[in-house]
Design a protein around this motif. Structure first.
Motif, PDB file in Angstrom:
ATOM      1  N   PHE A 111       0.693  -1.584   0.386  1.00 34.65           N
ATOM      2  CA  PHE A 111      -0.078   0.054   0.212  1.00 34.65           C
ATOM      3  C   PHE A 111       1.358   1.018   0.024  1.00 34.65           C
ATOM      4  O   PHE A 111       2.170   0.933   0.278  1.00 34.65           O
ATOM      5  N   ARG A 112       0.150   1.980  -0.532  1.00 36.53           N
ATOM      6  CA  ARG A 112       1.148   3.431  -0.735  1.00 36.53           C
ATOM      7  C   ARG A 112       0.984   5.034   0.634  1.00 36.53           C
ATOM      8  O   ARG A 112       1.552   5.402   0.973  1.00 36.53           O
ATOM      9  N   ASP A 113       0.023   4.533   1.051  1.00 36.01           N
ATOM     10  CA  ASP A 113      -0.734   5.152   1.876  1.00 36.01           C
ATOM     11  C   ASP A 113      -1.496   4.923   3.085  1.00 36.01           C
ATOM     12  O   ASP A 113      -2.205   5.468   4.186  1.00 36.01           O
ATOM     13  N   ILE A 114      -0.936   3.639   3.135  1.00 29.19           N
ATOM     14  CA  ILE A 114      -1.717   3.100   4.352  1.00 29.19           C
ATOM     15  C   ILE A 114      -0.562   2.172   5.148  1.00 29.19           C
ATOM     16  O   ILE A 114       0.160   1.702   3.664  1.00 29.19           O
ATOM     17  N   VAL A 115      -0.533   1.850   6.189  1.00 25.36           N
ATOM     18  CA  VAL A 115       0.456   0.714   6.301  1.00 25.36           C
ATOM     19  C   VAL A 115      -0.512  -0.188   7.523  1.00 25.36           C
ATOM     20  O   VAL A 115      -1.652   0.207   8.248  1.00 25.36           O
ATOM     21  N   VAL A 116      -0.385  -1.654   7.432  1.00 26.71           N
ATOM     22  CA  VAL A 116      -0.954  -2.769   7.242  1.00 26.71           C
ATOM     23  C   VAL A 116      -0.571  -3.936   8.098  1.00 26.71           C
ATOM     24  O   VAL A 116       0.885  -4.193   7.454  1.00 26.71           O
ATOM     25  N   ARG A 117      -0.229  -4.103   9.400  1.00 23.97           N
ATOM     26  CA  ARG A 117      -0.083  -5.266   9.865  1.00 23.97           C
ATOM     27  C   ARG A 117      -0.150  -6.129  10.755  1.00 23.97           C
ATOM     28  O   ARG A 117      -1.672  -5.717  11.182  1.00 23.97           O
TER      29      ARG A 117
ATOM     30  N   GLU B 297      -1.582  -8.793  13.189  1.00 30.16           N
ATOM     31  CA  GLU B 297      -0.753  -8.405  14.793  1.00 30.16           C
ATOM     32  C   GLU B 297      -1.570 -10.173  14.810  1.00 30.16           C
ATOM     33  O   GLU B 297      -2.266 -10.772  14.880  1.00 30.16           O
ATOM     34  N   GLU B 298      -1.152 -10.306  16.326  1.00 30.50           N
ATOM     35  CA  GLU B 298      -1.566 -11.519  16.724  1.00 30.50           C
ATOM     36  C   GLU B 298      -3.139 -11.475  17.469  1.00 30.50           C
ATOM     37  O   GLU B 298      -3.272 -10.585  17.978  1.00 30.50           O
ATOM     38  N   GLY B 299      -3.569 -12.134  16.648  1.00 26.85           N
ATOM     39  CA  GLY B 299      -5.507 -11.969  16.394  1.00 26.85           C
ATOM     40  C   GLY B 299      -5.676 -10.613  16.121  1.00 26.85           C
ATOM     41  O   GLY B 299      -7.375 -10.890  15.877  1.00 26.85           O
ATOM     42  N   PHE B 300      -5.080  -9.747  15.247  1.00 29.28           N
ATOM     43  CA  PHE B 300      -5.916  -9.037  15.254  1.00 29.28           C
ATOM     44  C   PHE B 300      -5.405  -8.138  13.545  1.00 29.28           C
ATOM     45  O   PHE B 300      -3.922  -8.429  13.371  1.00 29.28           O
ATOM     46  N   THR B 301      -5.577  -7.453  12.922  1.00 34.33           N
ATOM     47  CA  THR B 301      -4.957  -6.481  11.703  1.00 34.33           C
ATOM     48  C   THR B 301      -4.750  -5.019  12.230  1.00 34.33           C
ATOM     49  O   THR B 301      -5.981  -4.706  12.634  1.00 34.33           O
ATOM     50  N   HIS B 302      -3.833  -4.790  11.306  1.00 33.98           N
ATOM     51  CA  HIS B 302      -3.648  -2.878  12.250  1.00 33.98           C
ATOM     52  C   HIS B 302      -3.644  -2.019  10.819  1.00 33.98           C
ATOM     53  O   HIS B 302      -3.094  -2.440  10.393  1.00 33.98           O
ATOM     54  N   VAL B 303      -4.425  -1.261  10.785  1.00 27.92           N
ATOM     55  CA  VAL B 303      -4.425  -0.321   9.188  1.00 27.92           C
ATOM     56  C   VAL B 303      -4.352   1.541  10.140  1.00 27.92           C
ATOM     57  O   VAL B 303      -4.975   1.258  10.985  1.00 27.92           O
ATOM     58  N   LEU B 304      -3.626   1.803   9.306  1.00 28.62           N
ATOM     59  CA  LEU B 304      -2.272   2.691   9.974  1.00 28.62           C
ATOM     60  C   LEU B 304      -3.344   3.660   8.749  1.00 28.62           C
ATOM     61  O   LEU B 304      -2.299   3.583   7.997  1.00 28.62           O
ATOM     62  N   LEU B 305      -3.838   4.749   9.010  1.00 24.60           N
ATOM     63  CA  LEU B 305      -3.998   5.571   7.763  1.00 24.60           C
ATOM     64  C   LEU B 305      -1.770   6.307   7.777  1.00 24.60           C
ATOM     65  O   LEU B 305      -1.915   6.755   8.916  1.00 24.60           O
ATOM     66  N   SER B 306      -1.461   6.095   6.573  1.00 17.85           N
ATOM     67  CA  SER B 306      -0.494   6.753   6.922  1.00 17.85           C
ATOM     68  C   SER B 306       0.206   7.248   5.545  1.00 17.85           C
ATOM     69  O   SER B 306       0.757   7.273   4.580  1.00 17.85           O
ATOM     70  N   SER B 307      -0.868   8.642   4.970  1.00 14.09           N
ATOM     71  CA  SER B 307      -0.905   9.325   3.520  1.00 14.09           C
ATOM     72  C   SER B 307       1.207   9.531   2.585  1.00 14.09           C
ATOM     73  O   SER B 307       0.842  10.781   4.099  1.00 14.09           O
ATOM     74  N   GLN B 308       0.900   9.730   1.867  1.00 12.01           N
ATOM     75  CA  GLN B 308       2.029   9.929   1.470  1.00 12.01           C
ATOM     76  C   GLN B 308       1.818  11.059   0.449  1.00 12.01           C
ATOM     77  O   GLN B 308       2.584  11.775  -0.012  1.00 12.01           O
ATOM     78  N   THR B 309       0.547  11.143   0.715  1.00 14.87           N
ATOM     79  CA  THR B 309       0.290  12.058  -1.474  1.00 14.87           C
ATOM     80  C   THR B 309      -0.829  13.751  -0.687  1.00 14.87           C
ATOM     81  O   THR B 309      -0.806  13.802  -1.186  1.00 14.87           O
ATOM     82  N   THR B 310      -1.581  13.088   0.401  1.00 11.05           N
ATOM     83  CA  THR B 310      -1.568  13.993   0.876  1.00 11.05           C
ATOM     84  C   THR B 310      -1.669  14.512   2.429  1.00 11.05           C
ATOM     85  O   THR B 310      -0.825  13.710   3.151  1.00 11.05           O
ATOM     86  N   ASP B 311      -1.697  15.923   3.035  1.00  8.85           N
ATOM     87  CA  ASP B 311      -1.208  16.328   4.291  1.00  8.85           C
ATOM     88  C   ASP B 311      -2.212  16.317   5.357  1.00  8.85           C
ATOM     89  O   ASP B 311      -3.364  15.522   4.974  1.00  8.85           O
ATOM     90  N   ASN B 312      -1.910  16.352   6.682  1.00  4.28           N
ATOM     91  CA  ASN B 312      -3.096  14.987   7.738  1.00  4.28           C
ATOM     92  C   ASN B 312      -4.421  14.358   7.295  1.00  4.28           C
ATOM     93  O   ASN B 312      -4.900  14.440   7.615  1.00  4.28           O
ATOM     94  N   ASN B 313      -3.664  13.373   6.304  1.00  7.83           N
ATOM     95  CA  ASN B 313      -3.758  11.778   6.741  1.00  7.83           C
ATOM     96  C   ASN B 313      -5.351  12.742   5.667  1.00  7.83           C
ATOM     97  O   ASN B 313      -6.765  11.862   6.735  1.00  7.83           O
ATOM     98  N   ALA B 314      -5.648  13.332   4.853  1.00 10.07           N
ATOM     99  CA  ALA B 314      -6.304  13.222   3.895  1.00 10.07           C
ATOM    100  C   ALA B 314      -6.722  12.394   3.077  1.00 10.07           C
ATOM    101  O   ALA B 314      -6.220  11.632   3.150  1.00 10.07           O
TER     102      ALA B 314
END
Length: 313
Positions: free
Chosen positions: A56-62, A64-81
């Motif tokens: 993914f380009r603008d999110i990070v997916v981890r 984890e044990e028992g769950f999925t962690h999705v982080l907004l991490s936008s490189q193409t917009t400011d303030n995770n727009a």
């Protein structure tokens, strides 16, 4: 670097090389001026470099044990727009998490801003090229983005580390548990941005906050602090910023230790009756947005807003 990858992400606007002004909303200007919102691209780069998956380009997916962690991490917009491309990435991540062995999904963000919603300068830039085509493309992306939250069968936990604005705040009632940092605040300045409500907020906000406060948020841009949001039911718990990540991860891991079938069936009992209604509300909101963006007056109003805010002060 902390457990949810939070770091500073705000940039200030500047004129573009071709002479066009890079326009920012008053909300973004406010964020940039608040103490502590300093941007360092190296920090975001380090978060992404440490991930085993870079699909993914603008999110990070981890995973984890028992769950999925999705982080907004936008490189193409400011303030995770949000843009259609970013919303599609989130939909794809939710689709993957729905099909794997995760028991739940944790949604958070990299940076000090959780999500600033649809970016007005992006909207005016795209709608100015081909209003009819782009209005359809953007509203379709919003519709599918919201539907992904409505249809997700496993529990969704939102960890709101900072400001949540517009669509970034509207989707929170579609999550099952919302925890917030003391630094978080919530705002949906739809009317001020010449937008109509989205994310089913025209239904969920009055149900949760009451009609009067919901109208203040949607029509007047009323800003709720984390504590106010907690007292009114938009947020379930508020944690101190320095221990926010630890508190969230502790509770998410406790949830992930529960039986997967019990979690999914419990959510079904709570949510299934609302699903057809939320689908209908989402469809109506998106039709209204498309109609607004297709109109000359709607586009002129949006451009006028951005132009005025760019030259404030």
């Amino acid at each position: 670097m902390d457990t949810t990858g939070q770091q500073f992400t705000t940039e200030s606007g500047s004129p573009l090389a071709n002479g066009k002004m890079h326009l920012h909303s008053s909300v973004k200007r406010k964020l940039a001026e608040e103490k502590g919102y300093v941007f360092d691209k190296r920090l975001r780069y380090n978060v992404r470099q440490n991930e085993s998956s870079c699909r993914f380009r603008d999110i990070v997916v981890r995973k984890e044990e028992g769950f999925t962690h999705v982080l907004l991490s936008s490189q193409t917009t400011d303030n995770n727009a949000l843009t259609p491309e970013i919303m599609k990435e989130v939909c794809r991540a939710l689709g993957n998490a729905a099909a794997d062995d995760s028991k739940l999904l944790l949604l958070s963000s990299v940076g000090t801003v959780f999500c600033s919603g649809l970016e007005p300068s992006y909207l005016i830039g795209r709608l100015s090229t081909d209003r009819r085509k782009e209005s359809s493309r953007i509203t379709d992306a919003v519709r599918e983005f919201v539907l992904a939250f409505i249809h997700f069968k496993k529990p969704i936990v939102a960890a709101v580390n900072g400001p949540a604005l517009g669509l970034g705040a509207s989707i929170l009632p579609l999550c099952d548990v919302v925890w917030a940092s003391e630094r978080a605040w919530f705002q949906t300045p739809c009317a001020a941005l010449h937008l109509t409500p989205s994310g089913c907020s025209s239904y969920t906000f009055p149900q949760i906050l009451g009609v009067a406060l919901a109208n203040e948020m949607l029509f007047c841009g009323r800003k709720l602090t984390a504590q106010e949001a907690c007292s009114r039911g938009l947020v379930s718990q508020v944690f101190w910023p320095t221990t926010f990540n630890q508190e969230v991860m502790l509770r998410v891991k406790e949830m992930a230790s529960c039986n997967a079938v019990v979690l999914e069936e419990s959510k079904c009992l709570v949510r299934s009756i609302l699903m057809p209604l939320l689908e209908e509300v989402n469809d109506k909101e998106c039709r209204m947005l498309k109609q607004l963006w297709c109109s000359t007056k709607g586009l002129e109003a949006l451009f006028s807003y951005l132009h005025n805010k760019a030259y404030e002060k």
